[in-house]
Write a protein that holds these residues in place. Structure first.
Motif, PDB file in Angstrom:
ATOM      1  N   TRP A   1       0.848  -1.185   0.000  1.00  0.00           N
ATOM      2  CA  TRP A   1       0.000   0.000   0.000  1.00  0.00           C
ATOM      3  C   TRP A   1       0.887   1.240   0.000  1.00  0.00           C
ATOM      4  N   PRO A   2       0.624   2.204  -0.879  1.00  0.00           N
ATOM      5  CA  PRO A   2       1.391   3.453  -0.885  1.00  0.00           C
ATOM      6  C   PRO A   2       0.975   4.342   0.286  1.00  0.00           C
ATOM      7  N   ALA A   3       1.817   5.296   0.622  1.00  0.00           N
ATOM      8  CA  ALA A   3       1.551   6.116   1.801  1.00  0.00           C
ATOM      9  C   ALA A   3       2.190   7.491   1.663  1.00  0.00           C
ATOM     10  N   ALA A   4       1.697   8.435   2.476  1.00  0.00           N
ATOM     11  CA  ALA A   4       2.300   9.773   2.577  1.00  0.00           C
ATOM     12  C   ALA A   4       1.846  10.413   3.870  1.00  0.00           C
ATOM     13  N   HIS A   5       2.732  11.222   4.451  1.00  0.00           N
ATOM     14  CA  HIS A   5       2.391  11.947   5.682  1.00  0.00           C
ATOM     15  C   HIS A   5       1.438  13.084   5.360  1.00  0.00           C
ATOM     16  N   VAL A   6       0.519  13.347   6.294  1.00  0.00           N
ATOM     17  CA  VAL A   6      -0.549  14.304   6.046  1.00  0.00           C
ATOM     18  C   VAL A   6      -0.036  15.709   5.726  1.00  0.00           C
ATOM     19  N   LEU A   7       1.070  16.129   6.312  1.00  0.00           N
ATOM     20  CA  LEU A   7       1.568  17.479   6.033  1.00  0.00           C
ATOM     21  C   LEU A   7       2.135  17.583   4.619  1.00  0.00           C
ATOM     22  N   ASP A   8       2.736  16.505   4.139  1.00  0.00           N
ATOM     23  CA  ASP A   8       3.192  16.491   2.745  1.00  0.00           C
ATOM     24  C   ASP A   8       2.000  16.544   1.788  1.00  0.00           C
ATOM     25  N   VAL A   9       0.948  15.831   2.127  1.00  0.00           N
ATOM     26  CA  VAL A   9      -0.253  15.827   1.291  1.00  0.00           C
ATOM     27  C   VAL A   9      -0.897  17.214   1.255  1.00  0.00           C
ATOM     28  N   ALA A  10      -0.947  17.873   2.403  1.00  0.00           N
ATOM     29  CA  ALA A  10      -1.522  19.225   2.456  1.00  0.00           C
ATOM     30  C   ALA A  10      -0.749  20.183   1.550  1.00  0.00           C
ATOM     31  N   ARG A  11       0.561  20.049   1.548  1.00  0.00           N
ATOM     32  CA  ARG A  11       1.369  20.921   0.690  1.00  0.00           C
ATOM     33  C   ARG A  11       1.093  20.652  -0.781  1.00  0.00           C
ATOM     34  N   LEU A  12       0.889  19.391  -1.124  1.00  0.00           N
ATOM     35  CA  LEU A  12       0.593  19.056  -2.519  1.00  0.00           C
ATOM     36  C   LEU A  12      -0.719  19.689  -2.972  1.00  0.00           C
ATOM     37  N   TYR A  13      -1.740  19.650  -2.127  1.00  0.00           N
ATOM     38  CA  TYR A  13      -3.009  20.283  -2.499  1.00  0.00           C
ATOM     39  C   TYR A  13      -2.822  21.776  -2.749  1.00  0.00           C
ATOM     40  N   ARG A  14      -2.039  22.421  -1.924  1.00  0.00           N
ATOM     41  CA  ARG A  14      -1.793  23.851  -2.119  1.00  0.00           C
ATOM     42  C   ARG A  14      -1.076  24.103  -3.441  1.00  0.00           C
ATOM     43  N   LEU A  15      -0.072  23.303  -3.746  1.00  0.00           N
ATOM     44  CA  LEU A  15       0.645  23.453  -5.008  1.00  0.00           C
ATOM     45  C   LEU A  15      -0.274  23.187  -6.202  1.00  0.00           C
ATOM     46  N   ALA A  16      -1.165  22.220  -6.064  1.00  0.00           N
ATOM     47  CA  ALA A  16      -2.066  21.869  -7.165  1.00  0.00           C
ATOM     48  C   ALA A  16      -3.040  22.993  -7.473  1.00  0.00           C
ATOM     49  N   VAL A  17      -3.609  23.610  -6.439  1.00  0.00           N
ATOM     50  CA  VAL A  17      -4.583  24.672  -6.701  1.00  0.00           C
ATOM     51  C   VAL A  17      -3.884  25.938  -7.198  1.00  0.00           C
ATOM     52  N   GLU A  18      -2.668  26.178  -6.761  1.00  0.00           N
ATOM     53  CA  GLU A  18      -1.917  27.334  -7.266  1.00  0.00           C
ATOM     54  C   GLU A  18      -1.544  27.153  -8.731  1.00  0.00           C
ATOM     55  N   ARG A  19      -1.187  25.945  -9.131  1.00  0.00           N
ATOM     56  CA  ARG A  19      -0.782  25.708 -10.516  1.00  0.00           C
ATOM     57  C   ARG A  19      -1.984  25.740 -11.453  1.00  0.00           C
ATOM     58  N   ALA A  20      -3.132  25.249 -10.989  1.00  0.00           N
ATOM     59  CA  ALA A  20      -4.376  25.268 -11.774  1.00  0.00           C
ATOM     60  C   ALA A  20      -4.177  24.675 -13.162  1.00  0.00           C
ATOM     61  N   GLU A  21      -3.622  23.488 -13.212  1.00  0.00           N
ATOM     62  CA  GLU A  21      -3.321  22.808 -14.472  1.00  0.00           C
ATOM     63  C   GLU A  21      -4.524  21.986 -14.917  1.00  0.00           C
ATOM     64  N   PRO A  22      -5.168  22.324 -16.036  1.00  0.00           N
ATOM     65  CA  PRO A  22      -6.354  21.569 -16.468  1.00  0.00           C
ATOM     66  C   PRO A  22      -6.035  20.105 -16.734  1.00  0.00           C
ATOM     67  N   ASP A  23      -6.943  19.240 -16.291  1.00  0.00           N
ATOM     68  CA  ASP A  23      -6.903  17.806 -16.560  1.00  0.00           C
ATOM     69  C   ASP A  23      -5.652  17.131 -16.005  1.00  0.00           C
ATOM     70  N   ALA A  24      -5.036  17.715 -14.986  1.00  0.00           N
ATOM     71  CA  ALA A  24      -3.853  17.108 -14.384  1.00  0.00           C
ATOM     72  C   ALA A  24      -4.256  15.989 -13.439  1.00  0.00           C
ATOM     73  N   LYS A  25      -3.368  15.006 -13.308  1.00  0.00           N
ATOM     74  CA  LYS A  25      -3.520  13.948 -12.316  1.00  0.00           C
ATOM     75  C   LYS A  25      -2.272  13.972 -11.441  1.00  0.00           C
ATOM     76  N   TYR A  26      -2.474  14.106 -10.143  1.00  0.00           N
ATOM     77  CA  TYR A  26      -1.362  14.164  -9.195  1.00  0.00           C
ATOM     78  C   TYR A  26      -1.464  13.007  -8.209  1.00  0.00           C
ATOM     79  N   HIS A  27      -0.329  12.401  -7.913  1.00  0.00           N
ATOM     80  CA  HIS A  27      -0.279  11.332  -6.926  1.00  0.00           C
ATOM     81  C   HIS A  27       0.421  11.825  -5.666  1.00  0.00           C
ATOM     82  N   ALA A  28      -0.313  11.848  -4.563  1.00  0.00           N
ATOM     83  CA  ALA A  28       0.237  12.322  -3.284  1.00  0.00           C
ATOM     84  C   ALA A  28       0.945  11.171  -2.579  1.00  0.00           C
ATOM     85  N   VAL A  29       1.975  10.654  -3.223  1.00  0.00           N
ATOM     86  CA  VAL A  29       2.637   9.432  -2.766  1.00  0.00           C
ATOM     87  C   VAL A  29       4.069   9.729  -2.352  1.00  0.00           C
ATOM     88  N   ALA A  30       4.382   9.452  -1.086  1.00  0.00           N
ATOM     89  CA  ALA A  30       5.751   9.574  -0.599  1.00  0.00           C
ATOM     90  C   ALA A  30       6.458   8.224  -0.638  1.00  0.00           C
TER      91      ALA A  30
END
Length: 301
Positions: free
Chosen positions: A193-222
Motif C-alpha cells: 500500500w502506498p503512503a504519505a504523511h498528512v503534512l506532505d499531502v496538504a502541501r501538494l493540495y496547495r501546489l495543485a490549486v496554485e498551478r491550476a493545471e487543467p486535466d492534471a492527475k497528481y499522486h500524493a505518494v511519498a
C-alpha cells in the motif's frame, strides 16, 4: 486566492487550510458541525455552513471562491459504493458553478484506480478502471464530465495518508485487529500500500490549486508501497497483539468490507507529480508513525 475547501475540518482538510493560510491565501472552509466550527475559525478560515449530503448547499461557497479543493467524503466504508456515487453528485454541483471560468477545481480520488499495468505501480498517466470495477472512480468520472463542460478540473489521488492518529484505511483495520485480538495479513503479506504523511499531502493540495493545471492527475505518494506484512507487524508490536497470515479464502470473513483492499497489491508512483509541482515529501514514513501510534483511548486510532 480565496479557496473554498470542502472537508475543511477533517484530518487532511484542516492541514490544507493551515497550509493555504500560511502561504497567504484566504480560505472558505465547509463545516456542518457546530462543535467543529470554532476550531476552523481559529485557523483563520471563514466558516461556511453546508453539507456534502446536500450538494446544492455548496454552490454559494464555490461561487465566492477563486478555486475549490474538494476533500469532503463520507468515510462510512460499510456503504463505500454509495458514498462514491454521492461524491459524483457533489463534484457535479461544484463543477456547475465553475464551468466556463479558469477557476480550478481539485477533485480527490485514490491511487488504486490507476493500478492498471500488471506488475507496475499506478502512474499519473495510466488508464484507469471505471466505477463498475472500483467505486472511487466515480469521482474521476465526474471530474471528466465537468471538464467536458469547460471546468478547469484536476485530480489528486491519495494513498494511505497518515500521522500518529489516523492512517487512511489502516485506521479501521486497527480497530478490526483490536476486536479480533490479532493483526492479520493475506498470504505472504507482500502486497503493498502506498503512503504519505498528512503534512506532505496538504502541501501538494496547495501546489495543485496554485498551478491550476487543467486535466492534471497528481499522486500524493511519498512511499511507493509498504508491504502489508510490515504494516501488520508494526501494529501488532504497538498494540501487543499476535500477527498472523490468513489464506485468501478467509479474507472476507476476517476483513469484512475491507476485503476489497486487504489483499491487493496497490503500489503507486509520484514521479510526474514531483517533477511538475516540485513536490518533495519530507514527513515521517508510515511505519515510523505506526511505531508511535496514539493508543491512549478507543476511537483515537
Amino acid at each position: 486566492m480565496r479557496v473554498f475547501v470542502t472537508g475543511a475540518t477533517g484530518n487532511i482538510g484542516s492541514k490544507v487550510v493551515r497550509e493555504l493560510i500560511s502561504a497567504g491565501h484566504q480560505v472558505i472552509g465547509l463545516c456542518r458541525s457546530d462543535a467543529k466550527a470554532p476550531a476552523l475559525a481559529a485557523l483563520g478560515a471563514e466558516v461556511y455552513r453546508g453539507s456534502i449530503a446536500e450538494p446544492e448547499s455548496l454552490k454559494e461557497g464555490a461561487a465566492r471562491s477563486d478555486g475549490v479543493i474538494h476533500l469532503a467524503f463520507n468515510h462510512d466504508f460499510s456503504r463505500f459504493a454509495q458514498n462514491c456515487e454521492d461524491d459524483r453528485l457533489v463534484v457535479k454541483a461544484l463543477g456547475d458553478v465553475l464551468a466556463g471560468s479558469d477557476r480550478p477545481l481539485i477533485v480527490t480520488s485514490g491511487t488504486p484506480i490507476a493500478n492498471t499495468v500488471p506488475g507496475e505501480p499506478a502512474r499519473e498517466g495510466n488508464a484507469t478502471v471505471g466505477s463498475e470495477t472500483h467505486p472511487r472512480a466515480a469521482s474521476e468520472e465526474a471530474a471528466a464530465a465537468a471538464a467536458s463542460q469547460g471546468v478547469n478540473v484536476s485530480v489528486v489521488r491519495l494513498p494511505q495518508v497518515h500521522d500518529r492518529l489516523t492512517q487512511g484505511l489502516i485506521t479501521p483495520a486497527i480497530q478490526m485487529f483490536r476486536d479480533m485480538g490479532m493483526c492479520a495479513y493475506v498470504g505472504d503479506g507482500s502486497n503493498r500500500w502506498p503512503a504519505a504523511h498528512v503534512l506532505d499531502v496538504a502541501r501538494l493540495y496547495r501546489l495543485a490549486v496554485e498551478r491550476a493545471e487543467p486535466d492534471a492527475k497528481y499522486h500524493a505518494v511519498a512511499e511507493e508501497g509498504v508491504p502489508m506484512r510490515d504494516i501488520a507487524t508494526a501494529i501488532g508490536r504497538r498494540l501487543n497483539l499476535p500477527v498472523r497470515s490468513i489464506p485468501e479464502d478467509e479474507v472476507e470473513a476476517v476483513f469484512g468490507w475491507l476485503a476489497l483492499f486487504a489483499g491487493h497489491d496497490m503500489p503507486a508512483s509520484s514521479e510526474r507529480t514531483r517533477a511538475v509541482l516540485n513536490w518533495n515529501p519530507t514527513g515521517p514514513d508510515l511505519l515510523s508513525d505506526l511505531a508511535q501510534l496514539n493508543i491512549s483511548g478507543e476511537g483515537q486510532v
